[in-house]
Design a protein around this motif. Structure first.
Motif, PDB file in Angstrom:
ATOM      1  N   MET A   1       0.828  -1.181   0.000  1.00  0.00           N
ATOM      2  CA  MET A   1       0.000   0.000   0.000  1.00  0.00           C
ATOM      3  C   MET A   1       0.876   1.250   0.000  1.00  0.00           C
ATOM      4  O   MET A   1       1.884   1.320   0.669  1.00  0.00           O
ATOM      5  N   SER A   2       0.443   2.231  -0.716  1.00  0.00           N
ATOM      6  CA  SER A   2       1.146   3.505  -0.773  1.00  0.00           C
ATOM      7  C   SER A   2       0.964   4.255   0.550  1.00  0.00           C
ATOM      8  O   SER A   2      -0.081   4.196   1.178  1.00  0.00           O
ATOM      9  N   LEU A   3       2.004   4.950   0.937  1.00  0.00           N
ATOM     10  CA  LEU A   3       1.942   5.727   2.177  1.00  0.00           C
ATOM     11  C   LEU A   3       1.553   7.177   1.933  1.00  0.00           C
ATOM     12  O   LEU A   3       1.543   7.976   2.873  1.00  0.00           O
ATOM     13  N   VAL A   4       1.210   7.524   0.703  1.00  0.00           N
ATOM     14  CA  VAL A   4       0.838   8.907   0.393  1.00  0.00           C
ATOM     15  C   VAL A   4      -0.397   9.329   1.199  1.00  0.00           C
ATOM     16  O   VAL A   4      -0.440  10.427   1.760  1.00  0.00           O
ATOM     17  N   GLY A   5      -1.399   8.483   1.256  1.00  0.00           N
ATOM     18  CA  GLY A   5      -2.619   8.806   2.003  1.00  0.00           C
ATOM     19  C   GLY A   5      -2.369   9.018   3.487  1.00  0.00           C
ATOM     20  O   GLY A   5      -2.747  10.052   4.056  1.00  0.00           O
ATOM     21  N   PRO A   6      -1.714   8.044   4.172  1.00  0.00           N
ATOM     22  CA  PRO A   6      -1.439   8.246   5.587  1.00  0.00           C
ATOM     23  C   PRO A   6      -0.542   9.459   5.862  1.00  0.00           C
ATOM     24  O   PRO A   6      -0.769  10.201   6.818  1.00  0.00           O
ATOM     25  N   ILE A   7       0.450   9.681   5.023  1.00  0.00           N
ATOM     26  CA  ILE A   7       1.334  10.832   5.223  1.00  0.00           C
ATOM     27  C   ILE A   7       0.552  12.133   5.041  1.00  0.00           C
ATOM     28  O   ILE A   7       0.690  13.071   5.830  1.00  0.00           O
ATOM     29  N   SER A   8      -0.286  12.185   4.019  1.00  0.00           N
ATOM     30  CA  SER A   8      -1.065  13.412   3.798  1.00  0.00           C
ATOM     31  C   SER A   8      -2.068  13.635   4.922  1.00  0.00           C
ATOM     32  O   SER A   8      -2.319  14.784   5.322  1.00  0.00           O
ATOM     33  N   ALA A  13      -3.577  16.881   9.613  1.00  0.00           N
ATOM     34  CA  ALA A  13      -3.801  16.954  11.061  1.00  0.00           C
ATOM     35  C   ALA A  13      -2.777  17.887  11.712  1.00  0.00           C
ATOM     36  O   ALA A  13      -3.115  18.650  12.626  1.00  0.00           O
ATOM     37  N   GLY A  14      -1.547  17.857  11.243  1.00  0.00           N
ATOM     38  CA  GLY A  14      -0.527  18.765  11.753  1.00  0.00           C
ATOM     39  C   GLY A  14      -0.851  20.218  11.467  1.00  0.00           C
ATOM     40  O   GLY A  14      -0.611  21.096  12.300  1.00  0.00           O
ATOM     41  N   VAL A  15      -1.411  20.480  10.295  1.00  0.00           N
ATOM     42  CA  VAL A  15      -1.825  21.842   9.944  1.00  0.00           C
ATOM     43  C   VAL A  15      -2.932  22.302  10.887  1.00  0.00           C
ATOM     44  O   VAL A  15      -2.940  23.460  11.334  1.00  0.00           O
ATOM     45  N   VAL A  16      -3.856  21.421  11.203  1.00  0.00           N
ATOM     46  CA  VAL A  16      -4.934  21.770  12.146  1.00  0.00           C
ATOM     47  C   VAL A  16      -4.346  22.163  13.503  1.00  0.00           C
ATOM     48  O   VAL A  16      -4.722  23.189  14.081  1.00  0.00           O
ATOM     49  N   VAL A  17      -3.415  21.364  14.002  1.00  0.00           N
ATOM     50  CA  VAL A  17      -2.790  21.668  15.289  1.00  0.00           C
ATOM     51  C   VAL A  17      -2.051  23.004  15.208  1.00  0.00           C
ATOM     52  O   VAL A  17      -2.145  23.836  16.115  1.00  0.00           O
ATOM     53  N   LEU A  18      -1.343  23.232  14.114  1.00  0.00           N
ATOM     54  CA  LEU A  18      -0.633  24.502  13.928  1.00  0.00           C
ATOM     55  C   LEU A  18      -1.604  25.681  13.908  1.00  0.00           C
ATOM     56  O   LEU A  18      -1.359  26.713  14.538  1.00  0.00           O
ATOM     57  N   PHE A  19      -2.728  25.528  13.213  1.00  0.00           N
ATOM     58  CA  PHE A  19      -3.751  26.581  13.181  1.00  0.00           C
ATOM     59  C   PHE A  19      -4.292  26.855  14.581  1.00  0.00           C
ATOM     60  O   PHE A  19      -4.502  28.009  14.956  1.00  0.00           O
ATOM     61  N   TYR A  20      -4.533  25.796  15.360  1.00  0.00           N
ATOM     62  CA  TYR A  20      -5.012  25.972  16.732  1.00  0.00           C
ATOM     63  C   TYR A  20      -4.002  26.775  17.545  1.00  0.00           C
ATOM     64  O   TYR A  20      -4.371  27.689  18.286  1.00  0.00           O
ATOM     65  N   ILE A  21      -2.725  26.425  17.422  1.00  0.00           N
ATOM     66  CA  ILE A  21      -1.682  27.108  18.189  1.00  0.00           C
ATOM     67  C   ILE A  21      -1.590  28.578  17.792  1.00  0.00           C
ATOM     68  O   ILE A  21      -1.568  29.468  18.649  1.00  0.00           O
ATOM     69  N   VAL A  22      -1.532  28.833  16.485  1.00  0.00           N
ATOM     70  CA  VAL A  22      -1.394  30.213  16.009  1.00  0.00           C
ATOM     71  C   VAL A  22      -2.606  31.050  16.412  1.00  0.00           C
ATOM     72  O   VAL A  22      -2.463  32.172  16.896  1.00  0.00           O
ATOM     73  N   ILE A  79       0.384  13.550  17.630  1.00  0.00           N
ATOM     74  CA  ILE A  79       1.611  12.811  17.961  1.00  0.00           C
ATOM     75  C   ILE A  79       1.363  11.311  17.895  1.00  0.00           C
ATOM     76  O   ILE A  79       2.191  10.552  17.358  1.00  0.00           O
ATOM     77  N   LEU A  80       0.227  10.847  18.386  1.00  0.00           N
ATOM     78  CA  LEU A  80      -0.088   9.417  18.310  1.00  0.00           C
ATOM     79  C   LEU A  80      -0.228   8.945  16.866  1.00  0.00           C
ATOM     80  O   LEU A  80       0.233   7.855  16.512  1.00  0.00           O
ATOM     81  N   ALA A  81      -0.855   9.761  16.016  1.00  0.00           N
ATOM     82  CA  ALA A  81      -0.964   9.404  14.598  1.00  0.00           C
ATOM     83  C   ALA A  81       0.410   9.371  13.951  1.00  0.00           C
ATOM     84  O   ALA A  81       0.712   8.477  13.137  1.00  0.00           O
ATOM     85  N   LEU A  82       1.263  10.313  14.297  1.00  0.00           N
ATOM     86  CA  LEU A  82       2.616  10.356  13.756  1.00  0.00           C
ATOM     87  C   LEU A  82       3.419   9.142  14.203  1.00  0.00           C
ATOM     88  O   LEU A  82       4.142   8.528  13.399  1.00  0.00           O
ATOM     89  N   VAL A  83       3.282   8.750  15.461  1.00  0.00           N
ATOM     90  CA  VAL A  83       3.973   7.562  15.976  1.00  0.00           C
ATOM     91  C   VAL A  83       3.490   6.313  15.246  1.00  0.00           C
ATOM     92  O   VAL A  83       4.290   5.445  14.875  1.00  0.00           O
ATOM     93  N   VAL A 154     -12.056  17.087   8.352  1.00  0.00           N
ATOM     94  CA  VAL A 154     -11.420  16.460   7.182  1.00  0.00           C
ATOM     95  C   VAL A 154     -10.223  15.620   7.626  1.00  0.00           C
ATOM     96  O   VAL A 154     -10.031  14.492   7.156  1.00  0.00           O
ATOM     97  N   ALA A 155      -9.419  16.156   8.529  1.00  0.00           N
ATOM     98  CA  ALA A 155      -8.267  15.404   9.041  1.00  0.00           C
ATOM     99  C   ALA A 155      -8.714  14.122   9.729  1.00  0.00           C
ATOM    100  O   ALA A 155      -8.105  13.067   9.537  1.00  0.00           O
TER     101      ALA A 155
END
Length: 170
Positions: A1-8, A13-22, A79-83, A154-155
């Motif tokens: 399976m391609s990892l493009v989907g999970p990486i994207s 999700a990282g962008v969402v967290v960044l938006f929350y922080i900013v 972080i859990l998704a990234l792990v 969406v994330a």
């Protein structure tokens, strides 16, 4: 399976967290022609300082708490998704991180953080507009928080879909 989907999905999700922080940290929730105010400070031109006591009302404290809770919970979920993703790529995925229960909880957590942000920003927006009327407008901080709400959903959907496919492919 391609990892493009999970990486994207982890990237979104990282962008969402960044938006929350900013959006939580910046001081452009409500702006006038001369000032901008956020959850933590007010700025007059380029001079900023802590919120004066008369502006530190209950709705500001509520918005602070809800936004901070959203940042913390979304950060942990990301972080859990990234792990899980790193574990899958390296072949060291723990079974717990690829269960349907974990994936569902992680997705629901992202949706719940969106609900926290929705409540916090809505209460703040309504009360702030009551306080300053037509002289005020919403700044980029609160708009960024609003944009992050559907992006978080969406994330969550992407994380659920792509991680289930990735984990079933083991």
């Amino acid at each position: 399976m391609s990892l493009v989907g999970p990486i994207s999905s982890v990237a979104v999700a990282g962008v969402v967290v960044l938006f929350y922080i900013v959006s939580t940290a910046t001081s452009h929730w409500v702006v006038t022609s001369t000032t901008s105010t956020g959850l933590w400070e007010s700025c007059w031109g380029i001079v900023c300082g802590p919120l004066p006591d008369d502006l530190l009302t209950g709705y500001v404290k509520a918005a602070r708490g809800l936004m901070l809770l959203a940042v913390i919970v979304a950060g942990i979920s990301w972080i859990l998704a990234l792990v899980a993703l790193i574990g899958k790529v390296t072949g060291k995925t723990k079974h717990l991180l690829c269960t349907k229960r974990f994936l569902t909880i992680n997705a629901l957590t992202f949706c719940a953080t969106g609900l926290l942000v929705l409540i916090g920003t809505s209460v703040y927006a309504v009360e702030a507009m009551k306080d300053c009327g037509d002289d005020c407008s919403f700044g980029y901080s609160i708009i960024l928080a609003w944009v992050s709400i559907p992006l978080g959903v969406v994330a969550a959907a992407m994380l659920t879909y792509f991680f289930r496919a990735m984990c079933d492919d083991a």
